[in-house]
Enzyme design. Structure first.
Site, mmCIF file in Angstrom:
data_model
loop_
_atom_site.group_PDB
_atom_site.id
_atom_site.type_symbol
_atom_site.label_atom_id
_atom_site.label_comp_id
_atom_site.label_asym_id
_atom_site.label_seq_id
_atom_site.Cartn_x
_atom_site.Cartn_y
_atom_site.Cartn_z
ATOM 1 N N ASP A 277 0.885 -1.159 0.000
ATOM 2 C CA ASP A 277 0.000 0.000 0.000
ATOM 3 C C ASP A 277 0.933 1.222 0.000
ATOM 4 O O ASP A 277 2.130 1.106 0.313
ATOM 5 C CB ASP A 277 -0.932 0.010 1.210
HETATM 6 C C1 BGC Z 1 -4.861 3.518 0.259
HETATM 7 C C2 BGC Z 1 -5.024 2.535 -0.856
HETATM 8 C C3 BGC Z 1 -4.878 3.238 -2.183
HETATM 9 C C4 BGC Z 1 -3.523 3.932 -2.225
HETATM 10 C C5 BGC Z 1 -3.245 4.677 -3.500
HETATM 11 C C6 BGC Z 1 -3.603 4.338 0.120
HETATM 12 O O1 BGC Z 1 -3.571 5.373 1.030
HETATM 13 O O2 BGC Z 1 -4.875 2.843 1.493
HETATM 14 O O3 BGC Z 1 -6.264 1.891 -0.783
HETATM 15 O O4 BGC Z 1 -5.033 2.353 -3.233
HETATM 16 O O5 BGC Z 1 -3.460 4.865 -1.157
HETATM 17 O O6 BGC Z 1 -3.983 5.836 -3.591
#
Ligand code: BGC
Length: 767
Positions: A277
């Site tokens: 993530d």
């Molecule tokens: C989130 C993810 C997301 C990623 C990219 C993160 O903060 O937890 O779900 O896909 O950011 O934006």
């Protein structure tokens, strides 16, 4: 002569190769040259491939959602290497639609996307065909906007009602989560684009999400928190999986070999890549070692960590090569590799129609006393509630979508031929306009729980005149939340005092004149319902319906669509009724570092039904404008041998066509392992049955459905004894039962000893 020509060719080639110190010796990425490419890449190139190219920074922090120039507003990418013919690939959010910038610098075109119904709503359909169709349209939009991978679906379990991201997820039950997720991934990937299923795993809260340690038993992990992911990996092979921010039993998921290698690859057979993530975990070398192949959003310092790791011997270059190989295998599948000529013009009109139908088909009718619904054409509606005019179509954060428009409930009802009282419409419009002027929105991206416009309290005279001039009152109650923050009990899970008072005032005035009140729940997660629902004649749970919200609601209110959704999450009487509330969001209270999942496997209905705690609306519950009768439950045998097939006949006994969701629960014998009273093991939905029409539904019960996880021996085991099949309209409305026996204990699968808690968990048991 021929030989002379070949020699000359060889000479020219070697001169050309020597002229470029960085030459790939002509090796270009293709299916058959992966190993050659890996061999020809230098360390820096490899370290750059396993790391995205970073986010653009501006002012105080990163601009979430800026990749390279290709698709503005995409969340991340992988780097391109022209000398090997390796293109950059584009990764974009998110579960509710393609989240990219709607406009671009020096470009007159627009790039608006479809906001699909949120996860909790889609799951309420219990309809894998419907969800697959949404996935097919969604995947087309992903591809036509030049995106290779969508960072979706979100498949975390709804452990606690307060998780701010629950709207992005499906259910409190792993089977619903797993099968709805499988349908979505299959639909998306049928377009030749990838899904990144997230957040793997036990990411069940936003409070301290980047550091919280989820302390969970091996059994609860296997049976509840990993199960949905297991189903989607085995049945849909997502191209990628996103590891989560949190730790499980002391180790960051992105640095967790048990999770990412032993379980995900060795046991489940995952073939794709794992990505972090965004900024997840700490140690790039550890991530590489355990098989977290790609670090997002990446950036130079991460590549440097990896280069240093190889140079100082903490990272075996062979492991890096393994991850590079996997990423190259992934790239070969992408539209970017095949140079797909995307249009930037998906058929948004057609997709809006898919979204509208999916939302309407998935909404849940929680109450309908005296057939308050549906409403006849021309019904005069007194439309109350800010949410009727300012409908929340989806949550915040990376689950937010940039839409060209959205249809609010007032517009939807109006288009469906219902007559909205003009005076109320005018007052609400003015009120909302003034509030917006007083609280201008900053930026396009909202995180966490946004400020909601406080509920408007129309004067007594306004309510009176609405009673006199209208046939019925409709009140919409809205909630919003999202990434970065959990919800609160006060004024969020519970209604605000103002909301309570307004509902009371409207109910009294309308009921005095024999007129009805319909309440629409426009929410992303579970709220309190018991204190007010007696005042409503009908309650429609619309969740957050996406771009066509108002039209979808109108389709149900007008009877064009007979509601057939059922809730895939329990609605408790009060927040503290759920066992997770005792351990949410963890300790110490002021600054949680650890959250103990002391409820064990007793999540959602598994807790409520096993411990006799009565919810308001039980798991699996939902009404229809018609009624159904269940009969003729038959089992293929009363002795289990490899599998049992159950069939049941469902008949529409009411007056209008409708569909019914039927659930199969199993009560297993309890020997050494404590077990929930009953667990969902299958579900099916009828087609649209005409009045009087019947359909036979079939369920397969395989040996896995009988098994529980025995931690002592790290095995899935089925205990010998008597199993009861319970066919229900909800977990609390079992219509038919029949039993079969399993003669001998069975070890169904022995797995790795993995993810062992480092501290004692005082886990709840029935004994
Ligand atoms: C989130 C993810 C997301 C990623 C990219 C993160 O903060 O937890 O779900 O896909 O950011 O934006």
């Amino acid at each position: 002569m021929k030989r002379g020509f070949s020699l000359l060719l060889l000479l020219i080639c070697s001169i050309l190769a020597n002229a470029q110190p960085n030459s790939s010796n002509g090796v270009r990425l293709s299916k058959s040259t992966i190993n050659d490419v890996v061999a020809a890449m230098n360390l820096e190139e490899k370290a750059n491939l396993v790391v995205g190219t970073g986010l653009r920074f501006e002012g105080s922090g990163p601009v979430i959602g800026e990749a390279d120039g290709k698709v503005a507003g995409a969340a991340g990418n992988t780097m391109n290497f022209n000398r090997f013919g390796i293109p950059g690939t584009v990764l974009a959010d998110g579960p509710a639609g393609v989240r990219i910038d709607p406009t671009r610098k020096n470009d007159t075109k627009t790039y608006y996307a479809t906001a699909w119904p949120v996860g909790t709503l889609l799951a309420s359909s219990w309809d894998t065909t419907l969800v697959r169709n949404v996935g097919v349209a969604f995947g087309n939009e992903i591809k036509e906007y030049g995106v290779d991978v969508i960072l979706a679906p979100g498949m975390n379990i709804l452990r606690d009602p307060l998780n701010g991201r629950n709207f992005e997820y499906y259910s409190e039950d792993p089977l619903v989560t797993g099968w709805i997720g499988t349908a979505m991934v299959k639909g998306i990937q049928s377009n030749g684009v990838g899904s990144s299923v997230k957040h793997f795993a036990a990411n069940n809260q936003e409070t301290k999400r980047n550091s919280i340690d989820a302390v969970v038993s091996e059994r609860a992990l296997r049976e509840i928190y990993l199960k949905g992911f297991e189903l989607v990996v085995k049945n849909a092979q997502p191209w990628t999986i996103m590891s989560s921010y949190n730790k499980i039993n002391g180790i960051f998921t992105s640095e967790n070999k048990d999770l990412l290698t032993s379980i995900l690859r060795d046991e489940w057979g995952f073939k794709g890549i794992v990505m972090t993530d965004w900024y997840g975990g700490r140690d790039a070398v550890a991530q590489m070692i355990v098989g977290n192949d790609l670090i997002e959003p990446g950036g130079k310092s991460k590549s440097q960590n990896i280069i240093d790791g190889v140079k100082n011997g903490t990272l075996d270059e062979k492991l890096l090569d393994r991850n590079v190989t996997r990423i190259l295998e992934f790239i070969l599948k992408t539209p970017s590799y095949s140079k797909y000529n995307y249009t930037d013009k998906p058929d948004l009109k057609a997709h809006a129609q898919v979204a509208r139908n999916a939302a309407a088909e998935s909404m849940v009718l929680l109450k309908n006393n005296g057939n308050a619904l549906p409403l006849k054409m021309g019904t005069k509606v007194a439309l109350f509630g800010v949410g009727s005019y300012q409908t929340v179509i989806g949550g915040t954060g990376s689950g937010q979508v940039n839409v060209a428009y959205s249809v609010n409930i007032a517009e939807g009802l109006n288009d469906a031929g219902l007559v909205i009282q003009p005076e109320l419409l005018k007052q609400y419009a003015n009120y909302i306009k003034e509030d917006k002027l007083a609280h201008p929105k900053k930026g396009s991206l909202t995180l966490g729980t946004p400020r909601m416009i406080p509920e408007y309290f129309p004067s007594n005279e306004t309510i009176e005149s609405a009673v006199n001039s209208c046939d019925v009152a409709v009140f919409t109650l809205s909630r919003n939340s999202g990434e970065g923050a959990d919800r609160k009990v006060t004024d969020d899970f519970n209604l605000t005092e103002n909301e309570q008072l307004i509902i009371k005032a409207i109910a009294q005035s309308f009921h005095q004149k024999g007129k009805k009140l319909i309440i629409i729940l426009n929410i992303g997660g579970v709220i309190e319902t018991v204190s007010w629902h007696d005042q409503a004649d009908a309650v429609l749970l619309a969740w957050q319906p996406g771009i066509e919200a108002g039209n979808s609601v109108a389709d149900v209110l007008s009877g064009l669509v007979n509601p057939s959704g059922k809730i895939a999450v329990t609605f408790p009487v009060k927040y503290t009724d759920g066992f997770s509330s005792k351990n949410f969001p963890g300790l110490p209270v002021e600054n949680p570092t650890q959250v103990k999942y002391e409820e064990g496997v007793y999540v959602g209905y598994r807790y409520f039904s096993s411990f006799g705690v009565k919810p308001v609306y039980p798991f699996g519950f939902g009404l229809s404008y018609t009624q159904f009768a269940y009969s003729n439950l038959k089992l293929s045998s009363d002795k289990f041998n490899k599998k049992i097939t159950a069939t049941v006949v469902v008949k529409n006994t009411g007056k209008v066509p409708g569909k019914e969701v039927v659930q199969l629960y199993l009560s297993a014998p309890v020997k050494s392992i404590d077990k929930p009273k009953l667990e969902l093991k299958g579900f099916a939905k009828t087609g649209l049955l005409k009045p009087g029409e019947s359909q036979t539904l079939t369920f397969n019960i395989d040996v896995r459905s009988l098994a529980s996880f025995n931690t002592e021996v790290s095995s899935w085991v089925a205990d010998a004894g008597n199993y009861t099949v319970k066919i229900g309209a909800s977990v609390d409305d079992i219509k038919l039962t029949k039993s079969f026996t399993l003669e001998n204990d069975l070890e169904v699968e022995r797995v790795h000893k993995a993810l062992v808690p480092q501290i004692k968990i005082d886990e709840l048991t029935k004994k």
